[in-house]
Design an enzyme around this catalytic site. Structure first.
Site, mmCIF file in Angstrom:
data_model
loop_
_atom_site.group_PDB
_atom_site.id
_atom_site.type_symbol
_atom_site.label_atom_id
_atom_site.label_comp_id
_atom_site.label_asym_id
_atom_site.label_seq_id
_atom_site.Cartn_x
_atom_site.Cartn_y
_atom_site.Cartn_z
ATOM 1 N N GLY A 10 0.846 -1.194 0.000
ATOM 2 C CA GLY A 10 0.000 0.000 0.000
ATOM 3 C C GLY A 10 0.875 1.236 0.000
ATOM 4 N N ALA A 11 0.567 2.176 -0.900
ATOM 5 C CA ALA A 11 1.390 3.380 -1.034
ATOM 6 C C ALA A 11 0.549 4.643 -0.970
ATOM 7 C CB ALA A 11 2.189 3.322 -2.335
ATOM 8 N N GLY A 12 -0.504 4.599 -0.126
ATOM 9 C CA GLY A 12 -1.218 5.834 0.208
ATOM 10 C C GLY A 12 -0.414 6.553 1.284
ATOM 11 N N ALA A 14 -0.449 6.262 4.561
ATOM 12 C CA ALA A 14 0.118 5.400 5.606
ATOM 13 C C ALA A 14 1.343 4.656 5.069
ATOM 14 C CB ALA A 14 -0.935 4.417 6.111
ATOM 15 N N GLY A 15 1.216 4.085 3.882
ATOM 16 C CA GLY A 15 2.321 3.292 3.325
ATOM 17 C C GLY A 15 3.545 4.138 3.017
ATOM 18 N N LEU A 241 -18.565 12.691 -2.334
ATOM 19 C CA LEU A 241 -18.483 13.421 -1.077
ATOM 20 C C LEU A 241 -18.495 14.926 -1.281
ATOM 21 C CD1 LEU A 241 -17.831 12.983 2.052
ATOM 22 C CD2 LEU A 241 -15.559 13.736 1.434
ATOM 23 N N THR A 243 -17.275 17.740 1.035
ATOM 24 C CA THR A 243 -16.446 17.728 2.246
ATOM 25 C C THR A 243 -17.101 18.445 3.437
ATOM 26 O OG1 THR A 243 -14.359 18.445 3.210
ATOM 27 C CG2 THR A 243 -15.155 19.760 1.395
ATOM 28 N N GLU A 244 -16.777 17.919 4.623
ATOM 29 C CA GLU A 244 -17.210 18.555 5.880
ATOM 30 C C GLU A 244 -16.667 19.986 5.974
ATOM 31 O OE1 GLU A 244 -17.229 15.849 9.178
ATOM 32 O OE2 GLU A 244 -16.286 17.315 10.470
ATOM 33 N N GLU A 364 -6.067 3.227 7.241
ATOM 34 C CA GLU A 364 -7.472 2.815 7.362
ATOM 35 C C GLU A 364 -7.623 1.299 7.473
ATOM 36 O OE1 GLU A 364 -10.153 5.007 4.823
ATOM 37 O OE2 GLU A 364 -11.837 3.715 5.359
ATOM 38 N N LEU A 381 -6.344 11.389 8.281
ATOM 39 C CA LEU A 381 -5.034 11.696 7.693
ATOM 40 C C LEU A 381 -3.980 11.676 8.795
ATOM 41 C CD1 LEU A 381 -5.751 14.501 5.062
ATOM 42 C CD2 LEU A 381 -5.739 12.023 4.788
#
Ligand code: FAD
Length: 562
Positions: A10-12, A14-15, A241, A243-244, A364, A381
Site C-alpha cells: 500500500g502506497a497511500g 500510511a504506506g 463526497l 467535504t465537511e 485505514e 489523515l
C-alpha cells in the site's frame, strides 16, 4: 526474489509515511501498490488534517474531543500518542513542502471541523490529501537507493513460516501477470479501507478491503468492525463526497420545509456535531417525511461568501456542477448520509504490530483504535501519518536485528492455482459485478445508519449465499496484461469477508454507540458493552467473536451531547 527488511503493501499516506520512516533508519524497503502511488485513495482526502498546533489549543483538548467523538470506545493511550505527536508531524509536513493554507497574517490558518472544540483543521484548499501524497512521493525519491517501488503490483496472499510468523507476500505484476514471492523480515499492511463493500460509497473502486481480509485469512484479529461511518453529506445516487469543510466554513443543513433541523438534535454544535450524530439526524428527518422526494435534505453553502467558496472549496464547486448540475455558490445542493469510512480493521498496538508476528498494519486498514465508534473528520489523515511513521520505524528497527527469511519460490504455487481456477471458470455463474452490486446494496440497506437484529440477520444470510456464488462468478478476460477481471474476482472475495465480519460484530454489539445505532437496543450500555469486539477466522467457517478491554487512562465515559 525481492528480499527486504520491510515490505509495505500500500502506497497511500500510511504506506508512504511508513516507507520514509523505515528508510530513514537505514533499512531496505519494498513498497508495492496496485495503482500508481499518487492515485491511492488518500488523494481524495479533501477537508484537512487535525493538530493542536495553535498556542491557545492543547493536545488534551484534541484528545478529549477524539475520545468523546469515539463514544468512549477509542483507546485513550493511542489517542494520547496521536494527538501529542500531531503538531510535530504537521510541522514536518510543512517543512517537507506541503503548502498548507496561510491566513492574512501569514500564519498557518485553520478551519472548524465536526466534533472539535477548537478550529484545528489545517488544509490545502479542498485537496489536502492530494497535496500531502505528492509531497511524500517526492520525498521517497530521495531514498531510491534503499526503497524499491513496485507500482501496479497486486498483493494477493500473505506468507507465514512454520511458526506462524509473516515472512512476506505473494504479489502479481499487473502489467504481465507474473507472480513473485516478496521475502521480508517484517511486512506492513497499508492497503486502506473497504468502502466498496457498500454501494454507494464515497470511496474509489480500488478500496476493496484487501488488507483486512488477507490478515483475517491468516488468523489476525480484527477489531471494531461494526463501526462503519456514514458521512452526512454525500450526493444521492453516486455517493460523491461534499467535504465537511463546507460546514466548517459555515454551510447549513435544511430540511424540505427550510428548517435548520440540527437545532433540534445538537443545539450547541449544530452542523458541526460529530458525523454519527449528524447522519442520524438527517436520516431521521428523511424517514419522518421532512426530506425531499429524492430521499435527501439540503446543504446550503450559499451562506458562505462566494469568494471564500471559490478559494477554499473549489473542488466541491466542480463536483456540484459536474455531478449534480448545481452551482453550490448560488443554490442548496441535495445530500444524504453515505458510507465513507471504516473505523474497524486489523487490530494493532501503538507501534502497528498485529496479533501475527512480523505483520504490521497502519492507516485505514488498521484499528489501533483511535476512532472507536466514530471518527472525527480530519483525524484519519493524522492517523495514517502518525501510525504509518511509527509502524515504519518499529518494523525497520526490528528488521535490522533479524536474519532474512528464506522463502522458497514454490510458495507462489497456491496463488497460481487459484488464479488459473478463476481464469478457467466455466460459463453459467453470475457476473462478478452483479454479485458486488448485491453485496453493496445489501450492506447499505441493512448495515447503515440504523440497524436491527432482523435486518443484520437477513444481510448475513445474503452474504453467505454470495460467498457461495463468488467462486463460480464468470470473467471475460483470460489474458495476462492488466487483467482487471481477475483482480475484480479476487477483490470480491475480500469484500465479502469484510462484510461478514461487519455483520457478525454488529449483531454481537447489542447496544447503540457511535456509528452503530441499533433500533432494538437504542441506548449506550457501558456496563455490558464498554469493550471492543474482536473478530478472527481461526480456521472456523464463520467469524469467531472475542472481546478486549477499552484502554481508559484519564477520561471517564460521560453522557455524549453536542
Ligand atoms: C472522498 C474522501 C475524502 C476524505 N477526506 C478526508 C479528510 O479531509 N481528512 C481526513 O483525515 N480523512 C479524509 N478521508 C479519509 C482518508 O482519506 C483515508 O482514510 C486515508 O487517506 C486512507 O489512507 P491509507 O494510506 O490508509 O489508504 P489509501 O490511501 O486508500 O491507500 C491504500 C493503498 O493500498 C494499495 N493497495 C490496496 N490493496 C492492495 C493490494 N492488494 N496490493 C497492492 N496494493 C494494494 C493501494 O494501491 C493504495 O496505494 C477522506 C476519504 C474520502 C473517501
Amino acid at each position: 526474489m525481492p528480499s527486504h527488511d520491510v515490505l509495505i503493501i500500500g502506497a497511500g499516506l500510511a504506506g508512504q509515511r511508513a516507507a520514509l520512516a523505515a528508510a530513514q533508519t537505514g533499512a531496505t524497503v519494498a513498497i508495492i501498490s496496485k495503482v500508481h502511488p499518487v492515485r491511492s485513495h488518500s488523494v481524495a482526502a479533501a477537508g484537512g488534517i487535525n493538530a493542536a498546533l495553535n498556542p491557545e489549543d492543547t493536545w488534551e483538548s484534541h484528545a478529549f474531543d477524539t475520545i468523546k467523538g469515539s463514544d468512549y470506545l477509542g483507546d485513550q493511550d493511542a489517542i494520547e500518542i496521536m494527538t501529542r505527536e500531531a503538531p510535530a508531524e504537521m510541522l514536518w509536513l510543512e517543512h517537507a513542502g506541503v503548502t498548507f493554507y496561510r491566513n492574512e497574517t501569514g500564519n498557518l490558518g485553520t478551519r472548524a471541523f465536526g466534533g472539535a472544540s477548537a478550529a484545528r483543521t489545517y488544509y490545502v484548499a479542498d485537496i489536502t490529501g492530494h497535496a500531502i501524497l505528492h509531497v511524500l512521493y517526492e520525498q521517497l525519491m530521495k531514498h531510491s537507493d534503499t526503497v524499491d517501488r513496485f507500482e501496479e503490483w497486486f498483493g494477493t496472499d500473505l506468507l507465514q513460516d512454520d511458526d506462524g510468523r509473516c515472512i512476506g507476500a505473494v504479489c502479481r505484476n499487473l502489467r504481465d501477470g507474473e507472480l513473485q514471492v516478496f521475502n521480508a523480515k517484517n511486512t506492513i499492511l497499508a492497503n486502506g479501507g473497504a468502502g466498496q463493500a457498500y454501494k454507494p460509497t464515497t470511496n474509489g473502486l480500488i478500496v476493496t478491503g484487501d488488507g483486512i481480509s488477507q490478515a483475517y485469512r491468516i488468523g489476525a484479529r480484527l477489531m471494531d468492525m461494526e463501526m462503519v461511518q456514514y458521512h452526512p453529506t454525500t450526493l444521492a445516487g453516486n455517493g460523491l463526497l461534499i467535504t465537511e469543510g463546507a460546514r466548517g466554513e459555515g454551510a447549513w443543513l435544511l430540511n424540505a420545509k427550510g428548517e435548520r433541523f440540527m437545532e433540534k438534535y445538537a443545539p450547541n454544535k449544530l452542523e458541526l456535531a460529530s458525523r454519527d450524530v449528524v447522519s442520524r439526524a438527517e436520516q431521521t428527518e428523511i424517514n419522518e417525511g421532512n426530506g425531499f422526494p429524492d430521499g435527501t435534505v439540503a446543504l446550503d453553502i450559499t451562506r458562505v461568501p462566494r469568494r471564500r467558496v471559490l478559494e477554499a472549496l473549489r473542488e466541491i464547486v466542480n463536483i456540484g456542477r459536474d455531478f449534480a448540475g448545481v452551482d453550490i455558490t448560488r443554490e442548496p445542493i441535495h445530500i444524504h448520509p453515505g458510507q465513507h469510512y471504516i473505523m474497524g480493521g486489523v487490530k494493532t498496538d501503538v507501534d502497528g504490530q498485529t496479533t501475527i508476528p512480523g505483520l504490521y498494519a497502519a492507516g485505514e486498514v488498521a484499528c489501533v483504535s483511535v476512532h472507536g465508534g466514530n471518527r472525527l473528520g480530519a483525524n484519519s489523515l493524522l492517523d495514517t501519518l502518525i501510525f504509518g511513521r511509527r509502524s515504519g520505524e518499529h518494523a525497520a528497527a526490528q528488521g535490522l536485528q533479524m536474519p532474512m527469511p528464506t522463502t522458497p519460490v514454490t510458495r507462489v504455487n497456491d496463488t497460481d492455482r487459484a488464479i488459473r481456477a478463476i481464469i478457467n471458470r466455466s460459463e453459467g455463474g453470475r457476473r462478478v459485478s452483479a454479485i458486488k452490486d448485491e453485496l453493496g446494496e445489501t450492506m447499505n440497506q441493512y448495515a447503515a445508519v440504523f440497524r436491527d437484529a432482523a435486518g443484520l440477520q437477513t444481510a448475513h444470510e445474503i452474504i453467505r449465499r454470495l460467498k457461495e456464488e463468488a467462486p463460480k462468478a464468470v470473467i471475460d478476460d483470460r489474458g495476462t496484461v492488466f487483467n482487471q477481471d481477475v483482480i475484480g474476482a479476487i477483490e470480491l472475495g475480500y469484500m465479502l469477508d469484510v462484510a461478514e465480519t461487519i455483520l457478525v460484530a454488529a449483531m454481537e454489539r447489542k447496544e447503540s454507540r457511535g456509528a452503530q445505532y441499533r433500533t432494538d437496543f437504542p441506548a449506550r450500555n457501558d456496563d455490558e458493552w464498554l469493550k471492543h469486539i474482536d473478530i478472527s477466522a481461526n480456521g472456523a467457517d464463520e467469524p469467531k467473536v472475542d472481546y478486549s478491554p477499552v484502554t481508559i487512562t484519564r477520561w471517564e465515559p460521560q453522557e455524549r451531547t453536542y
